[in-house]
Design a protein around this motif. Structure first.
Motif, PDB file in Angstrom:
ATOM      1  N   ASN A   1       5.105  34.758   5.473  1.00 56.98           N
ATOM      2  CA  ASN A   1       5.476  36.173   5.456  1.00 56.98           C
ATOM      3  C   ASN A   1       6.973  36.356   5.223  1.00 56.98           C
ATOM      4  O   ASN A   1       7.416  37.313   4.581  1.00 56.98           O
TER       5      ASN A   1
ATOM      6  N   ASP B   1       7.565  35.639   1.493  1.00 54.45           N
ATOM      7  CA  ASP B   1       7.071  36.764   0.711  1.00 54.45           C
ATOM      8  C   ASP B   1       8.040  37.949   0.785  1.00 54.45           C
ATOM      9  O   ASP B   1       8.329  38.610  -0.228  1.00 54.45           O
TER      10      ASP B   1
ATOM     11  N   CYS C   1       2.969  33.795  -2.201  1.00 56.71           N
ATOM     12  CA  CYS C   1       4.420  33.643  -2.360  1.00 56.71           C
ATOM     13  C   CYS C   1       4.780  33.217  -3.774  1.00 56.71           C
ATOM     14  O   CYS C   1       5.785  33.677  -4.337  1.00 56.71           O
TER      15      CYS C   1
END
Length: 800
Positions: free
Chosen positions: A74, A77, A118
């Motif tokens: 996360n 990303d 990603c």
């Protein structure tokens, strides 16, 4: 803490106030949680972007393993999203000082990130910057190769796209440095292995940098304390050295001209350091053994100057220990086998084609003796090792190797559990034959010739009949699958070199065995058998001689059908394979294979196999000769597999379906037809003293179907049914009564109409699950009404 990015000179509006969306920032080697506004609105005052870029670049590679999970995707990303926002928030001149860093970081993330989300986010951010900034080096070319869809496949990113992008000098060293610093020590083993292969592919882009900078960095890590780093570094050293060898061999130079003496010494000492620290043991050993075996293989292929060095003895010890170890996994043994072949080719061949006699004797003797080991994994490893030995090692020892492998392929009461060993021995036997080649007039101790071809085929054909089972199911299928592949390899080899060694009997047995496997119930093995069958049938260069009914087979399986037929689908396979029943050479084996399919358990297999079989029988139902031949073959299968539950139980189920469908109506008009008489005797022998409830119930159903036949044989069948009404298993009594009730309704000439109602009432109202002494009275009453002698109870004498 709030990070607000606005264009220089813009006014911050109240609507831009941060919302509580979680992200991560990196500051002074620590992570702190921050709240940011939606990333599409996040900006920063232009003067501060220089402070943010290093944090974003670090966030693009943030990955941390916590327990069984990884955190960081996360963060990466979100960092890609910030880079995407940069393209919209700043003018090209403002980002120019950071273009190279951001471009390289986005390319690295797009290619090497473990998460597909990603990788795609990085690709999208790179595309946005190329479109809006126009200053990313080679942006259009890179976008063409690494677009949103191309980066979806991890292997393609590591092994293909990375090589293309590394052709642009701005990205070459950053990519290599990232793989060395972040990926060869990754917690995911698949990523480590891909990273080392990527380094191999990238070496031609920067050979001097790899040899003088990267390899010296990796050597200390290869003997370090961190297990994952050590594993990745060893593999990376092996791959880079091999890539450097391929470059040097183009100029006919040894690889040592590209490597420093310290690097050569470091590579030579990796094994000994690990052995001294006992790092081949335990859980870490499961990683170190295959890694060092890969290193041995690459060092041997790269012709490192270690001939006569004590390190060779150490390498051989590791290979042998991995092969002989009962605890080594299959992957370790396969790595050891690959290393052994390369080691022999480079260091046990003093002259081209001449083996080191001492090592030849030692290797062949120890591996053939280990084939008798009580440990199945040891047998597997040594069988594979024998199959991988080069021709100069096997020549002169072929008889010894062949006999050892043939013994390991043989199934016996003692060795019934060594299925994996038999599978690998079958594979190794074919590999050895291919390695030594074929010479019809040659010596049996050196090549495949007239003196040993019969024994090889006898072994392979015997393995086609391996139906051993254990708690895992039909494990013998592994052996049969290996035998099919081995038969194809050996047959095509002989057909291309000395086709006269293939006798008609050998080819007939082989094709019949394949037709049997192609008619059986397990989709995977049926498909493999069908593929091999058609490969041999349609082989033109070389053509396989003496195939029985070759013209008829080509009409059943023309080239267009052979290329499109899906053997895994029962609806496609069985209509074709059933046509082999009309060919005398294939009838027995094809019907044997169909028997276990029609009488199996899988609904789709039963439906399509039985439908195809009954379609064939309808075509010969009025042909007395063809139907007689079919029935004789059916009885022959029953007789050959008497008391073999794998065949007999499905056969009884298939007979029940055939009798119910009226497939033998042509025989019912003749009194005491031979088919019914023989079938009755076989059924009686099959269930004599049997305690298999399923078999007994199937046999009762067959007895009921046989009531359509005329003559005195009908009374004998009734007697067997009435005996089952007093069987000591209650469920057999109940099932038989129910089937007899249906039989009386179906065949109205079985019972005298005067007692028909009484018979049906007695069959339906009696509790046949009661005690045997209780049900014997109504059973005897049925005997009287059906005019069948009452069975006489045999009293067993007491045991002495």
């Amino acid at each position: 803490m709030h990070l607000i990015l606005v264009r220089p000179g813009a006014t911050l509006q109240p609507a831009h106030r941060p919302q509580p969306i979680t992200a991560w920032a990196f500051k002074q080697e620590r992570t702190v949680q921050i709240n940011t506004a939606p990333l599409c609105r996040i900006c920063m005052i232009g003067e501060r972007v220089g402070l943010l870029v290093p944090l974003i670049l670090k966030a693009l590679t943030y990955d941390e393993k916590r327990g069984a999970c990884s955190v960081g995707s996360n963060v990466r990303d979100a960092a890609c999203y910030v880079c995407w926002a940069f393209a919209r928030a700043y003018e090209p001149v403002e980002l120019k000082p950071f273009v190279d860093q951001i471009a390289s970081a986005l390319v690295i993330t797009a290619l090497f990130d473990r998460s597909v989300n990603c990788r795609r986010a990085a690709s999208a951010a790179f595309q946005e910057n190329v479109g809006r900034q126009g200053t990313f080096p080679h942006g259009i070319d890179i976008l063409t190769a690494a677009d949103y869809f191309a980066v979806g496949h991890l292997n393609n990113c590591y092994l293909s796209i990375s090589v293309y992008i590394a052709g642009f000098s701005e990205y070459t060293k950053p990519m290599i440095d990232h793989l060395v610093a972040m990926k060869i020590n990754h917690w995911d083993g698949a990523i480590r292995e891909l990273a080392t292969k990527a380094l191999h592919n990238l070496t031609p882009r920067a050979p001097e940098y790899m040899a003088n900078t990267v390899l010296p960095q990796l050597l200390p890590v290869a003997t370090g304390m961190d297990m994952h780093s050590r594993h990745g570094a060893i593999l990376a050293c092996a791959e880079i050295t091999h890539a450097l060898y391929k470059l040097s061999s183009q100029d006919n130079r040894p690889v040592t001209e590209l490597l420093s003496p310290d690097a050569v010494e470091g590579l030579r000492g990796i094994h000994q350091k690990l052995a001294d620290r006992k790092q081949y043991r335990g859980f870490g050993g499961e990683l170190m053994r295959p890694a060092v075996c890969a290193l041995i293989e690459k060092m041997s292929i790269s012709k490192m100057p270690f001939r006569g060095d004590p390190v060779i003895e150490g390498w051989q010890w590791l290979i042998d220990d991995s092969l002989f170890s009962s605890g080594a996994k299959q992957g370790i043994k396969e790595a050891a086998v690959s290393a052994l072949a390369s080691l022999c080719n480079e260091y046990y061949q003093p002259e081209p084609g001449v083996a080191d006699s001492h090592m030849q004797e030692l290797l062949v003797r120890q591996y053939t003796e280990a084939l008798k080991s009580p440990e199945v994994l040891t047998r597997c490893g040594c069988a594979l090792a024998l199959g991988s030995l080069p021709s100069f090692i096997v020549r002169g020892k072929l008889q010894q190797v062949r006999e050892g492998l043939q013994l390991a392929c043989t199934i016996s009461q003692k060795d019934v559990g060594f299925t994996e060993g038999r599978r690998d021995a079958v594979t190794a036997l074919a590999q050895v034959c291919v390695t030594v080649g074929v010479d019809a007039e040659g010596s049996p101790d050196c090549v495949l010739c007239a003196g040993n071809v019969q024994q090889v085929y006898a072994t392979l054909l015997n393995c086609m009949a391996d139906y051993s089972t254990d708690s895992r199911g039909d494990v013998g299928a592994w052996v049969r699958e290996a035998a099919m592949s081995s038969l194809m390899e050996v047959t095509l080899l002989i057909a291309s070199t000395a086709p006269h060694l293939l006798s008609p009997d050998i080819v007939r047995q082989m094709m019949c065995s394949l037709s049997q496997q192609a008619a059986e119930k397990i989709d995977r093995y049926r498909a493999h058998a069908g593929t091999v069958f058609l490969r041999l049938l349609h082989s033109s260069a070389p053509a396989v001689p003496h195939i029985p009914h070759q013209e008829e087979l080509l009409s059943i399986f023309p080239p267009d059908v052979a290329s499109s037929l899906n053997w895994n689908a029962p609806s496609q396979a069985f209509p074709h394979i059933t046509q082999l029943l009309r060919l005398p050479s294939y009838e027995y084996h094809t019907l044997l294979g169909l028997t276990v399919s029609v009488g199996g358990l899988t609904e789709s297999t039963i439906r399509y196999s039985s439908q195809s079989l009954f379609d064939y029988l309808k075509g010969i139902q009025q042909d007395a000769a063809a139907l007689g031949q079919f029935s004789n073959t059916l009885l022959c299968i029953f007789r050959d597999h008497q008391r073999n539950d794998r065949v007999s139980v499905p056969l009884l189920k298939m007979l029940d379906q055939m009798l119910a469908s009226g497939c033998f109506d042509l025989f019912t008009s003749e009194d005491n037809h031979g088919f019914c008489v023989d079938l009755l005797e076989l059924c009686k022998a099959e269930i004599r003293k049997s305690k298999d409830v399923q078999k007994l119930r199937c046999c009762a159903a067959v007895y009921c179907g046989m009531m359509q036949f005329q003559g005195s044989v009908r009374k004998n069948v009734l007697l067997q049914l009435l005996m089952l009404l007093c069987h000591h298993f209650p469920v057999v009594r109940k099932t038989t009564a129910g089937q007899m009730y249906e039989m009386v309704l179906t065949y109205d000439d079985v019972v005298d109409p005067a007692v028909l109602d009484d018979v049906m009432t007695l069959l339906s109202d009696t509790n046949w699950e009661s005690n045997v002494e209780i049900v014997r009275t109504p059973r005897n009453q049925l005997c009287d009404w059906l005019e069948v002698p009452r069975p006489i109870l045999v009293v067993k004498s007491p045991a002495q």
